[in-house]
Design a protein around this motif. Structure first.
Motif, short mmCIF file in Angstrom:
data_model
loop_
_atom_site.label_atom_id
_atom_site.label_comp_id
_atom_site.label_asym_id
_atom_site.label_seq_id
_atom_site.Cartn_x
_atom_site.Cartn_y
_atom_site.Cartn_z
N GLY A 158 5.04 -2.12 -1.68
CA GLY A 158 3.65 -2.58 -1.63
C GLY A 158 2.67 -1.43 -1.59
O GLY A 158 1.61 -1.47 -2.24
N ALA A 159 2.99 -0.37 -0.84
CA ALA A 159 2.13 0.81 -0.80
C ALA A 159 2.07 1.48 -2.16
O ALA A 159 1.01 1.94 -2.60
N GLU A 160 3.19 1.53 -2.87
CA GLU A 160 3.20 2.12 -4.22
C GLU A 160 2.38 1.29 -5.20
O GLU A 160 1.66 1.82 -6.05
N ALA A 161 2.48 -0.04 -5.08
CA ALA A 161 1.67 -0.90 -5.95
C ALA A 161 0.18 -0.71 -5.67
O ALA A 161 -0.64 -0.69 -6.59
N ALA A 162 -0.19 -0.57 -4.39
CA ALA A 162 -1.59 -0.33 -4.05
C ALA A 162 -2.08 1.00 -4.62
O ALA A 162 -3.21 1.11 -5.11
N ALA A 163 -1.23 2.02 -4.58
CA ALA A 163 -1.60 3.31 -5.16
C ALA A 163 -1.79 3.19 -6.67
O ALA A 163 -2.72 3.76 -7.25
N GLY A 164 -0.91 2.45 -7.34
CA GLY A 164 -1.06 2.26 -8.78
C GLY A 164 -2.31 1.48 -9.15
O GLY A 164 -3.00 1.82 -10.12
N LEU A 165 -2.63 0.45 -8.37
CA LEU A 165 -3.85 -0.31 -8.62
C LEU A 165 -5.09 0.56 -8.42
O LEU A 165 -6.07 0.45 -9.16
N ILE B 141 -7.77 1.11 -11.32
CA ILE B 141 -9.14 0.66 -11.15
C ILE B 141 -10.13 1.79 -11.43
O ILE B 141 -11.18 1.58 -12.04
N GLY B 142 -9.79 3.00 -10.98
CA GLY B 142 -10.68 4.12 -11.21
C GLY B 142 -10.94 4.36 -12.69
O GLY B 142 -12.07 4.68 -13.09
N ALA C 217 -12.71 2.87 0.41
CA ALA C 217 -13.99 2.18 0.24
C ALA C 217 -15.08 3.15 -0.24
O ALA C 217 -15.87 2.80 -1.13
N GLU C 218 -15.11 4.34 0.33
CA GLU C 218 -16.10 5.32 -0.10
C GLU C 218 -15.87 5.74 -1.55
O GLU C 218 -16.81 5.84 -2.34
N TRP C 219 -14.62 5.95 -1.89
CA TRP C 219 -14.29 6.33 -3.27
C TRP C 219 -14.65 5.21 -4.24
O TRP C 219 -15.23 5.45 -5.30
N GLY C 220 -14.31 3.96 -3.88
CA GLY C 220 -14.60 2.84 -4.77
C GLY C 220 -16.09 2.60 -4.95
O GLY C 220 -16.55 2.32 -6.06
N ASP D 201 -9.34 14.42 -12.94
CA ASP D 201 -9.37 14.33 -11.48
C ASP D 201 -9.74 12.91 -11.09
O ASP D 201 -10.89 12.65 -10.70
N PRO D 202 -8.79 11.95 -11.18
CA PRO D 202 -9.15 10.55 -10.96
C PRO D 202 -9.56 10.23 -9.53
O PRO D 202 -10.26 9.24 -9.29
#
Length: 261
Positions: free
Chosen positions: A82-89, A93-94, A174-177, A255-256
């Protein structure tokens, strides 16, 4: 005995590579849902799956030694994936927000030039024709500039910012998004500002003519002229706008997860 030791070593090696492929695919597969060009909704699901496996085959050898051992229990395994999927999303998204800037810019330009509903429903997501044109042209330029190579590099480098098995910090995410969303809208406005300025000047001039000549049906004269002017302006502005967008997109790929330029 030597044969049994070799077989055991081969089994251990196969298990290690199986775990590396599964762990990397969790991140790559999630990112593939949102990646530009290769993750578009018009791309068939089987093609996207094949591309996800291909990117996994590229990323897994580079990250196999850096991955932690597999968790012993099912809950730990689910949390890790789940953590890996969140990192991929997060990675996808970026990049998707940069592509959405083209769609927003095309929508703004279409509204300003009365072309908002011209073949607007010709895609999975109904959009104005200018949005479709700018998005497809931008993705074609990105692919011609080596998008697939840069995506593989970005996925490998993402492990430095988002370590495997760790959920991104909520405050930082949140700040990055927020910064990325604001950057997408500001970029869209920069790309569409020639159309907005031209439409404003044109409508002001049309209003002055209407006041000077009330008997003239300015709507019948002005609407075709506005449409023709919008198409001519698109012909003149699109190359420079796409070049500007490609530079921003290249910086985001380089630099994503860095600060918003």
């Amino acid at each position: 005995m030597s044969g049994e030791a070799g077989l055991a070593a081969l089994v251990a090696l196969g298990q290690g590579w199986t775990w590396a492929g599964l762990a990397v695919f969790a991140r790559v597969g999630a990112a593939m849902m949102l990646m530009p060009a290769v993750g578009e909704a018009v791309v068939p699901m089987r093609v996207r799956l094949a591309l996800g496996l291909a990117f996994t085959a590229v990323v897994a050898p580079a990250m196999a030694d850096a991955l932690p051992p597999p968790p012993a229990d099912a809950i730990g395994l689910a949390a890790y994936l789940g953590a890996e999927a969140a990192a991929g999303l997060t990675f996808g998204i970026g990049l998707r927000l940069i592509v959405m800037a083209l769609q927003i810019a095309g929508t703004m330009a279409a509204q300003a030039t009365s072309l908002a509903q011209f073949f607007g429903a010709a895609n999975v997501d109904p959009q104005p024709a200018i949005s479709q044109l700018l998005m497809l042209a931008g993705l074609a330029l990105a692919l011609a500039a080596g998008l697939h190579v840069r995506l593989a590099e970005g996925l490998i480098l993402s492990y430095e910012v988002l370590p495997p098995g760790r959920l991104p910090a909520g405050a930082d995410l949140a700040e990055w998004g927020t910064g990325r969303v604001a950057r997408a809208f500001s970029l869209a406005f920069m790309l569409a500002v020639p159309f907005l300025i031209a439409a404003t000047v044109y409508n002001l001039a049309l209003g002055a003519i209407n006041r000077a000549m009330p008997q003239l049906m300015v709507a019948f004269v002005g609407a075709p002229a506005l449409t023709m002017g919008g198409l001519v302006l698109l012909l003149l502005v699109a190359p420079a706008a796409l070049a500007l967008w490609l530079g921003v997109f290249g910086a985001a790929l380089f630099d994503p997860f860095g600060p918003v330029p």
